[in-house]
Design a protein around this motif. Structure first.
Motif, PDB file in Angstrom:
ATOM      1  N   ASP A   1       0.810  -1.222   0.000  1.00 22.29           N
ATOM      2  CA  ASP A   1       0.000   0.000   0.000  1.00 22.29           C
ATOM      3  C   ASP A   1       0.839   1.266   0.000  1.00 22.29           C
ATOM      4  OD1 ASP A   1      -2.246  -1.563   0.066  1.00 22.29           O
ATOM      5  OD2 ASP A   1      -2.443  -1.466   2.240  1.00 22.29           O
ATOM      6  N   PHE A   2       1.977   1.203   0.624  1.00 21.45           N
ATOM      7  CA  PHE A   2       2.787   2.403   0.761  1.00 21.45           C
ATOM      8  C   PHE A   2       4.174   2.176   0.187  1.00 21.45           C
ATOM      9  CE2 PHE A   2      -0.431   2.868   3.967  1.00 21.45           C
ATOM     10  CZ  PHE A   2      -0.808   4.183   3.800  1.00 21.45           C
ATOM     11  N   PHE A   3       4.611   3.123  -0.595  1.00 21.05           N
ATOM     12  CA  PHE A   3       5.928   3.088  -1.222  1.00 21.05           C
ATOM     13  C   PHE A   3       6.701   4.289  -0.685  1.00 21.05           C
ATOM     14  CE2 PHE A   3       8.672   4.513  -4.743  1.00 21.05           C
ATOM     15  CZ  PHE A   3       9.483   3.404  -4.824  1.00 21.05           C
ATOM     16  N   LEU A   4       7.681   4.030   0.129  1.00 22.09           N
ATOM     17  CA  LEU A   4       8.523   5.083   0.685  1.00 22.09           C
ATOM     18  C   LEU A   4       7.743   6.030   1.600  1.00 22.09           C
ATOM     19  CD1 LEU A   4      10.292   6.044  -2.643  1.00 22.09           C
ATOM     20  CD2 LEU A   4      11.059   4.395  -0.970  1.00 22.09           C
ATOM     21  N   GLY A   5       6.741   5.536   2.284  1.00 25.35           N
ATOM     22  CA  GLY A   5       5.995   6.389   3.208  1.00 25.35           C
ATOM     23  C   GLY A   5       4.905   7.193   2.545  1.00 25.35           C
ATOM     24  N   ILE A   6       4.720   7.015   1.252  1.00 27.63           N
ATOM     25  CA  ILE A   6       3.695   7.741   0.512  1.00 27.63           C
ATOM     26  C   ILE A   6       2.950   6.711  -0.341  1.00 27.63           C
ATOM     27  CG2 ILE A   6       5.240   8.324  -1.371  1.00 27.63           C
ATOM     28  CD1 ILE A   6       3.865  11.027  -1.566  1.00 27.63           C
ATOM     29  N   ALA A   7       1.636   6.829  -0.404  1.00 25.94           N
ATOM     30  CA  ALA A   7       0.844   5.845  -1.144  1.00 25.94           C
ATOM     31  C   ALA A   7       1.075   5.984  -2.650  1.00 25.94           C
ATOM     32  CB  ALA A   7      -0.635   6.013  -0.816  1.00 25.94           C
ATOM     33  N   ILE A   8       0.881   4.900  -3.351  1.00 26.95           N
ATOM     34  CA  ILE A   8       1.076   4.881  -4.798  1.00 26.95           C
ATOM     35  C   ILE A   8       0.145   5.888  -5.474  1.00 26.95           C
ATOM     36  CG2 ILE A   8       0.947   3.447  -6.874  1.00 26.95           C
ATOM     37  CD1 ILE A   8       3.230   2.644  -5.028  1.00 26.95           C
ATOM     38  N   GLY A   9      -1.082   6.003  -4.990  1.00 23.22           N
ATOM     39  CA  GLY A   9      -2.033   6.957  -5.566  1.00 23.22           C
ATOM     40  C   GLY A   9      -1.558   8.391  -5.449  1.00 23.22           C
ATOM     41  N   ASP A  10      -0.865   8.713  -4.365  1.00 22.07           N
ATOM     42  CA  ASP A  10      -0.314  10.058  -4.187  1.00 22.07           C
ATOM     43  C   ASP A  10       0.747  10.350  -5.236  1.00 22.07           C
ATOM     44  OD1 ASP A  10      -1.948  10.203  -1.929  1.00 22.07           O
ATOM     45  OD2 ASP A  10      -0.323   9.582  -0.581  1.00 22.07           O
ATOM     46  N   ILE A  11       1.596   9.366  -5.500  1.00 15.60           N
ATOM     47  CA  ILE A  11       2.646   9.530  -6.511  1.00 15.60           C
ATOM     48  C   ILE A  11       2.021   9.683  -7.895  1.00 15.60           C
ATOM     49  CG2 ILE A  11       4.622   8.417  -7.626  1.00 15.60           C
ATOM     50  CD1 ILE A  11       5.182   7.062  -4.895  1.00 15.60           C
ATOM     51  N   VAL A  12       1.010   8.858  -8.182  1.00 17.40           N
ATOM     52  CA  VAL A  12       0.326   8.948  -9.480  1.00 17.40           C
ATOM     53  C   VAL A  12      -0.294  10.332  -9.638  1.00 17.40           C
ATOM     54  CG1 VAL A  12      -1.621   8.060 -10.827  1.00 17.40           C
ATOM     55  CG2 VAL A  12      -0.069   6.471  -9.684  1.00 17.40           C
ATOM     56  N   PHE A  13      -0.943  10.851  -8.601  1.00 19.63           N
ATOM     57  CA  PHE A  13      -1.547  12.181  -8.663  1.00 19.63           C
ATOM     58  C   PHE A  13      -0.492  13.239  -8.962  1.00 19.63           C
ATOM     59  CE2 PHE A  13      -2.725  16.188  -6.628  1.00 19.63           C
ATOM     60  CZ  PHE A  13      -3.910  16.462  -7.296  1.00 19.63           C
ATOM     61  N   LEU A  14       0.643  13.180  -8.270  1.00 15.33           N
ATOM     62  CA  LEU A  14       1.700  14.169  -8.482  1.00 15.33           C
ATOM     63  C   LEU A  14       2.283  14.086  -9.891  1.00 15.33           C
ATOM     64  CD1 LEU A  14       3.429  13.940  -4.993  1.00 15.33           C
ATOM     65  CD2 LEU A  14       2.171  15.901  -5.917  1.00 15.33           C
ATOM     66  N   VAL A  15       2.321  12.898 -10.472  1.00 15.82           N
ATOM     67  CA  VAL A  15       2.811  12.746 -11.845  1.00 15.82           C
ATOM     68  C   VAL A  15       1.774  13.271 -12.843  1.00 15.82           C
ATOM     69  CG1 VAL A  15       3.422  11.045 -13.618  1.00 15.82           C
ATOM     70  CG2 VAL A  15       4.360  10.832 -11.317  1.00 15.82           C
ATOM     71  N   VAL A  16       0.506  12.987 -12.596  1.00 17.80           N
ATOM     72  CA  VAL A  16      -0.548  13.376 -13.533  1.00 17.80           C
ATOM     73  C   VAL A  16      -0.697  14.895 -13.632  1.00 17.80           C
ATOM     74  CG1 VAL A  16      -3.063  13.310 -13.855  1.00 17.80           C
ATOM     75  CG2 VAL A  16      -1.818  11.216 -13.380  1.00 17.80           C
ATOM     76  N   ILE A  17      -0.456  15.626 -12.554  1.00 17.92           N
ATOM     77  CA  ILE A  17      -0.634  17.083 -12.603  1.00 17.92           C
ATOM     78  C   ILE A  17       0.590  17.821 -13.142  1.00 17.92           C
ATOM     79  CG2 ILE A  17      -2.332  17.082 -10.748  1.00 17.92           C
ATOM     80  CD1 ILE A  17      -0.117  18.291  -8.942  1.00 17.92           C
ATOM     81  N   ILE A  18       1.648  17.111 -13.466  1.00 18.09           N
ATOM     82  CA  ILE A  18       2.863  17.749 -13.994  1.00 18.09           C
ATOM     83  C   ILE A  18       2.588  18.651 -15.206  1.00 18.09           C
ATOM     84  CG2 ILE A  18       4.992  17.219 -15.259  1.00 18.09           C
ATOM     85  CD1 ILE A  18       5.622  15.158 -13.133  1.00 18.09           C
ATOM     86  N   PRO A  19       1.768  18.236 -16.173  1.00 20.53           N
ATOM     87  CA  PRO A  19       1.551  19.109 -17.342  1.00 20.53           C
ATOM     88  C   PRO A  19       0.811  20.417 -17.041  1.00 20.53           C
ATOM     89  CG  PRO A  19       0.883  16.863 -17.829  1.00 20.53           C
ATOM     90  CD  PRO A  19       1.164  16.927 -16.374  1.00 20.53           C
ATOM     91  N   LEU A  20       0.238  20.542 -15.865  1.00 23.21           N
ATOM     92  CA  LEU A  20      -0.522  21.746 -15.539  1.00 23.21           C
ATOM     93  C   LEU A  20       0.347  22.942 -15.167  1.00 23.21           C
ATOM     94  CD1 LEU A  20      -3.379  20.218 -13.344  1.00 23.21           C
ATOM     95  CD2 LEU A  20      -3.458  20.835 -15.760  1.00 23.21           C
ATOM     96  N   PHE A  21       1.608  22.707 -14.816  1.00 26.60           N
ATOM     97  CA  PHE A  21       2.440  23.762 -14.259  1.00 26.60           C
ATOM     98  C   PHE A  21       3.799  23.859 -14.951  1.00 26.60           C
ATOM     99  CE2 PHE A  21      -0.221  22.235 -10.752  1.00 26.60           C
ATOM    100  CZ  PHE A  21      -0.771  23.417 -10.298  1.00 26.60           C
TER     101      PHE A  21
END
Length: 111
Positions: free
Chosen positions: A27-47
């Motif tokens: 469930d957790f990869f490096l203290g952060i959930a996989i979904g959190d990492i996916v969210f941070l990657v998906v919003i990259i094109p916005l900024f």
């Protein structure tokens, strides 16, 4: 550049968790959930890079403050932080203010 910024942050988080003795689970990869990492990657094109860095830092602070408020008022008893949810709420606020105030976060005109 944004992906490099996120990658460096994840590597530093991994090093911190490794030194702290934490293990990677499903469930957790490096203290952060996989979904959190996916969210941070998906919003990259916005900024642009500078705006992504500001969003990341201010969003993490916003998430921390919001989670402390939620925990103090006992609105949620979980011990984990729903980071993607808090950051998506912060993203909605950011994009709304960008539209109202006329900021262009992608081209770097905000900073």
């Amino acid at each position: 550049m944004n992906m490099l910024f996120l990658g460096v942050n994840l590597i530093l988080l991994w090093a911190y968790m490794y030194l702290k003795g934490k293990k990677v689970t499903e469930d957790f990869f490096l203290g952060i959930a996989i979904g959190d990492i996916v969210f941070l990657v998906v919003i990259i094109p916005l900024f642009s890079f500078a705006n992504y860095a500001v969003f990341y830092i201010v969003g993490m602070c916003f998430s921390l403050i919001l989670h402390i408020i939620v925990q103090k008022r006992k609105l949620d008893e979980r011990k984990t932080v729903p980071l993607a949810g808090y950051l998506s709420f912060f993203l909605m606020i950011t994009l709304f203010l960008g539209e109202v105030l006329g900021f262009d976060f992608y081209n770097g005109y905000f900073l």
